[in-house]
Design an enzyme around this catalytic site. Sequence first.
Site, PDB file in Angstrom:
ATOM      1  N   MET A   1      -3.465  -6.948  -7.947  1.00 61.61           N
ATOM      2  CA  MET A   1      -2.950  -8.055  -8.782  1.00 61.61           C
ATOM      3  C   MET A   1      -3.578  -8.928  -9.513  1.00 61.61           C
ATOM      4  SD  MET A   1       0.070  -6.761  -8.456  1.00 61.61           S
ATOM      5  CE  MET A   1       1.360  -7.940  -9.248  1.00 61.61           C
ATOM      6  N   ARG A   2      -4.823  -8.483 -10.063  1.00 56.86           N
ATOM      7  CA  ARG A   2      -5.752  -9.297 -10.885  1.00 56.86           C
ATOM      8  C   ARG A   2      -6.285  -8.598 -11.916  1.00 56.86           C
ATOM      9  NH1 ARG A   2      -8.175 -13.656  -7.717  1.00 56.86           N
ATOM     10  NH2 ARG A   2      -6.917 -13.580  -5.607  1.00 56.86           N
TER      11      ARG A   2
ATOM     12  N   HIS B   1       1.862   0.947 -13.320  1.00 61.27           N
ATOM     13  CA  HIS B   1       2.677  -0.235 -13.490  1.00 61.27           C
ATOM     14  C   HIS B   1       4.286   0.133 -13.274  1.00 61.27           C
ATOM     15  CE1 HIS B   1       3.424  -4.193 -15.633  1.00 61.27           C
ATOM     16  NE2 HIS B   1       4.294  -3.558 -16.144  1.00 61.27           N
TER      17      HIS B   1
ATOM     18  N   ASN C   1      -4.379   2.640 -13.664  1.00 67.74           N
ATOM     19  CA  ASN C   1      -3.497   1.733 -12.968  1.00 67.74           C
ATOM     20  C   ASN C   1      -1.813   2.350 -13.018  1.00 67.74           C
ATOM     21  OD1 ASN C   1      -2.334  -0.882 -11.924  1.00 67.74           O
ATOM     22  ND2 ASN C   1      -1.684  -1.253 -13.788  1.00 67.74           N
TER      23      ASN C   1
ATOM     24  N   GLY D   1       0.871  -1.228   0.141  1.00 71.33           N
ATOM     25  CA  GLY D   1      -0.036  -0.083  -0.093  1.00 71.33           C
ATOM     26  C   GLY D   1       1.019   1.387  -0.146  1.00 71.33           C
ATOM     27  N   SER D   2       2.008   1.384  -0.638  1.00 71.87           N
ATOM     28  CA  SER D   2       2.884   2.491  -0.484  1.00 71.87           C
ATOM     29  C   SER D   2       2.106   3.456  -1.377  1.00 71.87           C
ATOM     30  CB  SER D   2       4.303   2.274  -0.684  1.00 71.87           C
ATOM     31  OG  SER D   2       4.523   1.669  -1.877  1.00 71.87           O
ATOM     32  N   ASN D   3       1.875   3.154  -2.550  1.00 77.11           N
ATOM     33  CA  ASN D   3       1.058   4.080  -3.590  1.00 77.11           C
ATOM     34  C   ASN D   3      -0.042   4.572  -3.064  1.00 77.11           C
ATOM     35  OD1 ASN D   3       2.371   4.380  -6.089  1.00 77.11           O
ATOM     36  ND2 ASN D   3       2.634   1.885  -5.819  1.00 77.11           N
TER      37      ASN D   3
ATOM     38  N   LYS E   1      -8.082 -13.560 -11.585  1.00 77.68           N
ATOM     39  CA  LYS E   1      -9.162 -12.382 -11.768  1.00 77.68           C
ATOM     40  C   LYS E   1     -10.205 -12.664 -10.946  1.00 77.68           C
ATOM     41  CE  LYS E   1     -11.284 -15.720 -14.801  1.00 77.68           C
ATOM     42  NZ  LYS E   1     -12.198 -16.194 -16.250  1.00 77.68           N
TER      43      LYS E   1
HETATM   44  C1  GAR Z   1       3.769  -0.970  -7.401  1.00 76.15           C
HETATM   45  O1  GAR Z   1       5.089  -1.012  -7.849  1.00 76.15           O
HETATM   46  C2  GAR Z   1       2.963  -1.139  -8.776  1.00 76.15           C
HETATM   47  O2  GAR Z   1       3.665  -0.580  -9.567  1.00 76.15           O
HETATM   48  C3  GAR Z   1       2.842  -2.588  -8.720  1.00 76.15           C
HETATM   49  O3  GAR Z   1       2.757  -3.172  -7.465  1.00 76.15           O
HETATM   50  C4  GAR Z   1       3.496  -2.614  -6.524  1.00 76.15           C
HETATM   51  C5  GAR Z   1       2.545  -2.130  -5.430  1.00 76.15           C
HETATM   52  O4  GAR Z   1       2.984  -1.688  -4.537  1.00 76.15           O
HETATM   53  N1  GAR Z   1       1.830  -2.905  -9.643  1.00 76.15           N
HETATM   54  C6  GAR Z   1       1.927  -3.995 -10.675  1.00 76.15           C
HETATM   55  O5  GAR Z   1       2.787  -4.926 -10.538  1.00 76.15           O
HETATM   56  C7  GAR Z   1       0.559  -4.146 -11.229  1.00 76.15           C
HETATM   57  N2  GAR Z   1       0.794  -5.026 -12.532  1.00 76.15           N
HETATM   58  P1  GAR Z   1       2.271  -0.760  -3.184  1.00 76.15           P
HETATM   59  O6  GAR Z   1       1.337  -1.929  -2.904  1.00 76.15           O
HETATM   60  O7  GAR Z   1       3.358  -0.555  -2.227  1.00 76.15           O
HETATM   61  O8  GAR Z   1       1.662   0.158  -3.756  1.00 76.15           O
END
Ligand code: GAR
Length: 203
Positions: free
Chosen positions: A97-98, A116, A114, A17-19, A70
């Site tokens: 991740m789905r 990526h 999203n 959840g850092s984003n 999914k």
């Molecule tokens: C992030 O790096 C995001 O770009 C990636 O998962 C991580 C989630 O980090 N997303 C994917 O790979 C989607 N295909 P977070 O939970 O710390 O935000």
Amino acid sequence: MSAERKVRLGVIGSGKGSNFVAIAQACREGNLSAEVAVVLSDVAEAGILKHAAGFGLAARFIDPGKFRTKLDESAEAAYVAALREARVDLVVLAGFMRILKGTFLAAFPGRVINIHPALLPSFPGLASWKQALDHGVKMTGCTVHWVDQGIDTGRIIAQQAVPIVEGDTAETVHERIQQVERVLYPQTIGELIRKGAVKASAA
Ligand code: GAR
């Protein structure tokens, strides 16, 4: 004069959840003219749900059902209902991740984004930072894009490059990308709102 309603974000994630934290902080500090209306996760123990609770935000685990990659039909309906109930204007995938299928996307047309961890169209799919490292590329990065039915194929909104340096491991590359993600994602959401590409609904 009545205050204009803020854009309501529905954040969905499977991981630490850092984003999400970066987005919630930007909202709280007034750097992003939006509010997080609800946080959903397909992983009961995910850090994103704990962080959401720490911010005092509505947060829910919703069982994804029987598939690994999914949501099953009833799970998808439950996600759509939760987002509608929270009157979400923009669905923000943050480490979810789905793959989202047509019925979900049809419920929020042009309103799902999203982030990526690669410079799309290079390295879609899983562990993109590792794919980049394994290929020996010197520059990777992250991409914010609209979500369509493909795997990381939707129209690109914003990108930022991140170098790969001598001695990097998959972990150090991912961490360097994530530092950039935490700036790029809130900034890009802010730009979409400023440009009117995402609007608060009248309700
Ligand atoms: C992030 O790096 C995001 O770009 C990636 O998962 C991580 C989630 O980090 N997303 C994917 O790979 C989607 N295909 P977070 O939970 O710390 O935000």
